[in-house]
Design an enzyme around this catalytic site. Sequence first.
Site, PDB file in Angstrom:
ATOM      1  N   GLY A 165       0.787  -1.229   0.000  1.00 49.97           N
ATOM      2  CA  GLY A 165       0.000   0.000   0.000  1.00 49.97           C
ATOM      3  C   GLY A 165       0.823   1.285   0.000  1.00 49.97           C
ATOM      4  O   GLY A 165       0.268   2.372   0.148  1.00 49.97           O
ATOM      5  N   LYS A 201      -8.254   4.480 -12.599  1.00 49.18           N
ATOM      6  CA  LYS A 201      -9.525   4.976 -12.089  1.00 49.18           C
ATOM      7  C   LYS A 201      -9.659   4.482 -10.653  1.00 49.18           C
ATOM      8  O   LYS A 201      -9.358   3.318 -10.363  1.00 49.18           O
ATOM      9  CB  LYS A 201     -10.660   4.391 -12.949  1.00 49.18           C
ATOM     10  CG  LYS A 201     -12.041   4.769 -12.496  1.00 49.18           C
ATOM     11  CD  LYS A 201     -12.396   6.153 -12.968  1.00 49.18           C
ATOM     12  CE  LYS A 201     -13.678   6.655 -12.331  1.00 49.18           C
ATOM     13  NZ  LYS A 201     -13.798   8.117 -12.432  1.00 49.18           N
ATOM     14  N   GLU A 275      -4.812 -10.482  -8.563  1.00 50.33           N
ATOM     15  CA  GLU A 275      -5.712  -9.676  -7.731  1.00 50.33           C
ATOM     16  C   GLU A 275      -6.604  -8.776  -8.583  1.00 50.33           C
ATOM     17  O   GLU A 275      -6.139  -8.146  -9.538  1.00 50.33           O
ATOM     18  CB  GLU A 275      -4.898  -8.815  -6.754  1.00 50.33           C
ATOM     19  CG  GLU A 275      -4.056  -9.647  -5.792  1.00 50.33           C
ATOM     20  CD  GLU A 275      -3.431  -8.837  -4.661  1.00 50.33           C
ATOM     21  OE1 GLU A 275      -3.224  -9.409  -3.592  1.00 50.33           O
ATOM     22  OE2 GLU A 275      -3.165  -7.628  -4.855  1.00 50.33           O
ATOM     23  N   ARG A 292       4.048 -15.520  -5.960  1.00 49.44           N
ATOM     24  CA  ARG A 292       4.519 -16.327  -4.821  1.00 49.44           C
ATOM     25  C   ARG A 292       3.318 -16.946  -4.126  1.00 49.44           C
ATOM     26  O   ARG A 292       2.189 -16.645  -4.459  1.00 49.44           O
ATOM     27  CB  ARG A 292       5.229 -15.409  -3.826  1.00 49.44           C
ATOM     28  CG  ARG A 292       4.313 -14.249  -3.467  1.00 49.44           C
ATOM     29  CD  ARG A 292       4.799 -13.410  -2.320  1.00 49.44           C
ATOM     30  NE  ARG A 292       4.136 -12.125  -2.277  1.00 49.44           N
ATOM     31  CZ  ARG A 292       2.960 -11.891  -1.725  1.00 49.44           C
ATOM     32  NH1 ARG A 292       2.282 -12.867  -1.161  1.00 49.44           N
ATOM     33  NH2 ARG A 292       2.420 -10.688  -1.738  1.00 49.44           N
TER      34      ARG A 292
HETATM   35  P1  ADP Z   1       0.004  -3.092  -3.076  1.00 48.07           P
HETATM   36  O1  ADP Z   1       0.849  -3.900  -4.009  1.00 48.07           O
HETATM   37  O2  ADP Z   1       0.727  -1.892  -2.521  1.00 48.07           O
HETATM   38  O3  ADP Z   1      -0.677  -3.925  -2.036  1.00 48.07           O
HETATM   39  P2  ADP Z   1      -2.413  -3.059  -4.760  1.00 48.07           P
HETATM   40  O4  ADP Z   1      -2.401  -2.575  -6.155  1.00 48.07           O
HETATM   41  O5  ADP Z   1      -2.467  -4.545  -4.539  1.00 48.07           O
HETATM   42  O6  ADP Z   1      -1.131  -2.437  -3.996  1.00 48.07           O
HETATM   43  O7  ADP Z   1      -3.601  -2.415  -3.949  1.00 48.07           O
HETATM   44  C1  ADP Z   1      -3.779  -2.621  -2.557  1.00 48.07           C
HETATM   45  C2  ADP Z   1      -5.144  -2.155  -2.110  1.00 48.07           C
HETATM   46  O8  ADP Z   1      -5.332  -0.757  -2.434  1.00 48.07           O
HETATM   47  C3  ADP Z   1      -6.321  -2.855  -2.779  1.00 48.07           C
HETATM   48  O9  ADP Z   1      -6.664  -4.079  -2.157  1.00 48.07           O
HETATM   49  C4  ADP Z   1      -7.411  -1.800  -2.620  1.00 48.07           C
HETATM   50  O10 ADP Z   1      -7.922  -1.819  -1.316  1.00 48.07           O
HETATM   51  C5  ADP Z   1      -6.656  -0.494  -2.831  1.00 48.07           C
HETATM   52  N1  ADP Z   1      -6.671  -0.083  -4.273  1.00 48.07           N
HETATM   53  C6  ADP Z   1      -5.708  -0.318  -5.201  1.00 48.07           C
HETATM   54  N2  ADP Z   1      -6.063   0.161  -6.418  1.00 48.07           N
HETATM   55  C7  ADP Z   1      -7.282   0.721  -6.277  1.00 48.07           C
HETATM   56  C8  ADP Z   1      -8.211   1.361  -7.173  1.00 48.07           C
HETATM   57  N3  ADP Z   1      -7.935   1.548  -8.468  1.00 48.07           N
HETATM   58  N4  ADP Z   1      -9.400   1.778  -6.657  1.00 48.07           N
HETATM   59  C9  ADP Z   1      -9.692   1.599  -5.343  1.00 48.07           C
HETATM   60  N5  ADP Z   1      -8.876   1.005  -4.457  1.00 48.07           N
HETATM   61  C10 ADP Z   1      -7.689   0.559  -4.897  1.00 48.07           C
END
Ligand code: ADP
Length: 449
Positions: A165, A201, A275, A292
């Site tokens: 995050g 978005k 994901e 992984r």
């Molecule tokens: P990281 O690799 O840092 O964990 P992610 O891309 O997997 O990042 O996103 C982690 C979380 O952030 C998601 O589970 C969601 O809660 C939020 N998130 C990521 N992208 C979006 C988006 N486009 N819109 C709303 N929430 C998002």
Amino acid sequence: MFKKILVANRGEIALRVICACKELGIRAVAIYSDADRNSLHVRFADEAICIGPPQLALSYLNIPAVISAAEIANVDAIHPGYGLLSENANFAEVCETCGIKFIGPTPDVIRLMGEKEKARAAMKKHGVPILPGSEGVIGSEGEALEWAREVGFPVIVKASAGGGGRGMRIVRSEDELPKLFRQAQSEASAAFGNGDLYMEKYVENPRHIEFQVLADEHGNVVSLGERECSIQRRHQKLLEESPSVMVTPELRAQIGGILSKTLSAVGYQNAGTVEFLMGADGKLHFIEMNTRIQVEHPVTEMVTDVDLVKSQLMIAAGAKMEEVLQGPVVHRGHAIECRINAEHPEKFTPSAGKITTFNPPGGTGVRIDTAAYAEGTIPPYYDSLIAKLIVRGKDRNEAISRMGRALEMFIVEGIYTTIPLHRRILADAEFRAGKIDTGFIERFLAKGK
Ligand code: ADP
């Protein structure tokens, strides 16, 4: 099959990999830091090698130390677990150069999925639905503004090398874009040594739904269905379940089919997780792929009866998918996992120290993955996850009541844990009704529950 492997991890996941080795008749070599001398992964491994002081950079993340241990123990392969070196393409490459099999995808594929805007482009090319967003890395604030206008506010600016995050900012209007863009950039540079950003978005209160896949080294890819991971705090998962109440058998089959073709085309190998976010329209949109085994893999194991870690070992040793799975994947019942972290349940501050009482629950349909024990110490240097409590029931209602009683019977004293928080979540009417999204915990805590 391999004769001996090195487990390049610690805690519950190291023990989980050792379990799989024992069942397959493979000798397991543990590595440990000075802080983990009395850990269970050390005790249950066939051999154990100390690789340095407690600090991660000097021990578990120290590639020369890990490789030296592997060479001294003369192992055939390395299982990286999750976190630590598991998604480090350079580490996978060093293993390859040293003639040690890295249990995971090839370095090129790890690198592709690690650059998230490239992964987006690869998925899109093969027909996986993605969110509207920028193409490639955004070069400047001006370019960011152009993309944001095209995509439409709100947007989310994300780090290409992102994880946990970090380097992520939600932007709701034009005037806040420059500032938030710069913040994301410096956070990404500091955290990942790479300030590249891209944009998507922003989906309001989405569900986080992910698909588990297994791919052999002969081009066969299968999807083992989804996990719902919408119960998150600060973008980190707290509770996961399988199946998701929102995924119909048709949607599961459709996404599974697209993923099999896509991952076969990119040359994916071993276990992985794709994901997605689901918005109010009920459609799934790709966000990233993890190359992984995941923390939450047991919920998939509970409903499919497939041992994912044994599958990883067999695949890396060259087995074909039919040998690994021995029949079609059948989904039965409902599973839930609660992450038990050594944290204060409301303040979420880490709580290291000595565990005085540790009484894990048992009984029908209950599984515990942990390396914690009574009189054991939780060191302050590492991830706060100390146990995973997993249950399976014939349906979601049975899984919820089973988890409720298992949490009640799980006694940990001496440190704070997230057990009380999970008990309250399990009792919540919205959770029980399956009305969950990534904003659930914030609303739940604001209600003062
Ligand atoms: P990281 O690799 O840092 O964990 P992610 O891309 O997997 O990042 O996103 C982690 C979380 O952030 C998601 O589970 C969601 O809660 C939020 N998130 C990521 N992208 C979006 C988006 N486009 N819109 C709303 N929430 C998002």
